[in-house]
Design a protein around this motif. Structure first.
Motif, PDB file in Angstrom:
ATOM      1  N   SER A   1      27.788   0.237  17.611  1.00 18.50           N
ATOM      2  CA  SER A   1      28.064  -0.995  16.880  1.00 18.50           C
ATOM      3  C   SER A   1      28.608  -0.640  15.508  1.00 18.50           C
ATOM      4  O   SER A   1      28.161   0.333  14.886  1.00 18.50           O
TER       5      SER A   1
ATOM      6  N   TYR B   1      25.902  -7.220  19.767  1.00 19.41           N
ATOM      7  CA  TYR B   1      24.793  -6.690  20.567  1.00 19.41           C
ATOM      8  C   TYR B   1      23.532  -7.365  20.059  1.00 19.41           C
ATOM      9  O   TYR B   1      23.143  -7.191  18.906  1.00 19.41           O
TER      10      TYR B   1
ATOM     11  N   THR C   1      36.480 -11.358  22.775  1.00 13.76           N
ATOM     12  CA  THR C   1      36.470  -9.908  22.942  1.00 13.76           C
ATOM     13  C   THR C   1      37.867  -9.382  23.270  1.00 13.76           C
ATOM     14  O   THR C   1      38.285  -8.342  22.758  1.00 13.76           O
TER      15      THR C   1
ATOM     16  N   THR D   1      30.513  -2.586  20.172  1.00  8.72           N
ATOM     17  CA  THR D   1      30.387  -3.962  19.708  1.00  8.72           C
ATOM     18  C   THR D   1      30.682  -4.027  18.217  1.00  8.72           C
ATOM     19  O   THR D   1      30.494  -3.056  17.483  1.00  8.72           O
TER      20      THR D   1
ATOM     21  N   ASN E   1      25.581   2.536  23.276  1.00 14.98           N
ATOM     22  CA  ASN E   1      26.326   1.483  22.592  1.00 14.98           C
ATOM     23  C   ASN E   1      26.599   1.924  21.158  1.00 14.98           C
ATOM     24  O   ASN E   1      25.712   2.448  20.484  1.00 14.98           O
TER      25      ASN E   1
ATOM     26  N   SER F   1      29.440   1.297  25.516  1.00 16.21           N
ATOM     27  CA  SER F   1      29.874   0.011  24.964  1.00 16.21           C
ATOM     28  C   SER F   1      30.149   0.140  23.474  1.00 16.21           C
ATOM     29  O   SER F   1      29.579   0.991  22.793  1.00 16.21           O
TER      30      SER F   1
ATOM     31  N   ASP G   1      32.221  -5.921  23.372  1.00 21.36           N
ATOM     32  CA  ASP G   1      31.686  -7.253  23.099  1.00 21.36           C
ATOM     33  C   ASP G   1      31.623  -7.447  21.590  1.00 21.36           C
ATOM     34  O   ASP G   1      31.727  -6.485  20.823  1.00 21.36           O
TER      35      ASP G   1
END
Length: 237
Positions: A88, A209, A149, A234, A86, A232, A206
């Motif tokens: 971010s 997180y 999102t 975020t 992920n 992912s 998204d």
């Protein structure tokens, strides 16, 4: 030749003075949506971060290049290896918390545009086949008027690929950390999309997180239907 265009910051509504020139017109340079003060209040995640979830690592809550949260996920055979990484963009500080609340819960859709440069830049540096937004349930989307999102993706000039639908449950914000981690599966594949993802690299998107549960549940259903690697992105961590 230079001149100045005056608009307003999407976040604080202060005057936004942007320098313009014939060069910027012809080269179509990226316009600004938020002022320097608001940019400075967005805190990028920097330093030594967890290899999987991007959490800034603290000496007492890490083992090697993983945080304790991700170690627990990876030690569980039910969840191990589902989420490759992920990324971010920002710390979920008080300023960003307020901006997201205005955008997500108070219907201020246009705020999504303020994140366009950073989201577009991050996506450009990642390799994937499908950019998949985390969906809302139909009930929650009706309540809010839009899926935050998808809005962030679209306002960044990108194209989402909706692969998942969501079963309606209590709001995530009302759940404890333990409840979030032990959620039952809330996602389903959109049936006609299943054949399209065999072996594909998926980038989930998204807004926040928190525990990683939402993203891992989404990754699990995608993997069960043939997807290859799951990453992912975020907005906040």
């Amino acid at each position: 030749m230079n001149w100045f265009a005056f608009e307003h910051c999407l976040f604080c509504h202060g005057e936004l003075k942007t320098a313009a020139s014939w060069r910027s017109v012809f080269l179509k340079t990226e316009r600004e949506y938020i002022c320097g003060g608001c940019k400075n209040r967005l805190e990028p995640l920097k330093g030594d971060t967890c290899r999987i979830c991007s959490k800034v690592l603290e000496a007492e809550f890490r083992k090697g290049n993983l945080c304790y949260d991700c170690i627990r996920w990876e030690e569980n055979p039910h969840w191990s290896g589902l989420l490759t990484q992920n990324i971010s963009l920002y710390h979920y500080n008080d300023f960003l918390k307020e901006i997201i609340a205005r955008f997500k819960y108070r219907g201020d859709y246009v705020l999504a545009r303020g994140f366009k440069p950073d989201i577009a830049s991050a996506v450009k540096s990642m390799l994937f086949d499908c950019l998949v937004p985390i969906p809302l349930s139909p009930e929650r989307q009706y309540e809010r008027g839009f899926n935050q999102t998808e809005a962030l993706i679209l306002e960044s000039g990108l194209q989402p690929t909706p692969l998942l639908s969501r079963i309606h449950t209590e709001k995530q914000s009302k759940k404890s950390r333990t409840d979030r981690i032990h959620l039952s599966q809330v996602f389903q594949m959109i049936p006609e999309k299943i054949p399209d993802i065999n072996g594909k690299t998926i980038l989930l998107f998204d807004d926040i997180y928190t525990t990683g549960s939402t993203l891992r549940h989404a990754a699990k259903i995608l993997k069960e239907n043939g997807a290859g690697s799951i990453y992912s992105l975020t907005l906040a961590r």
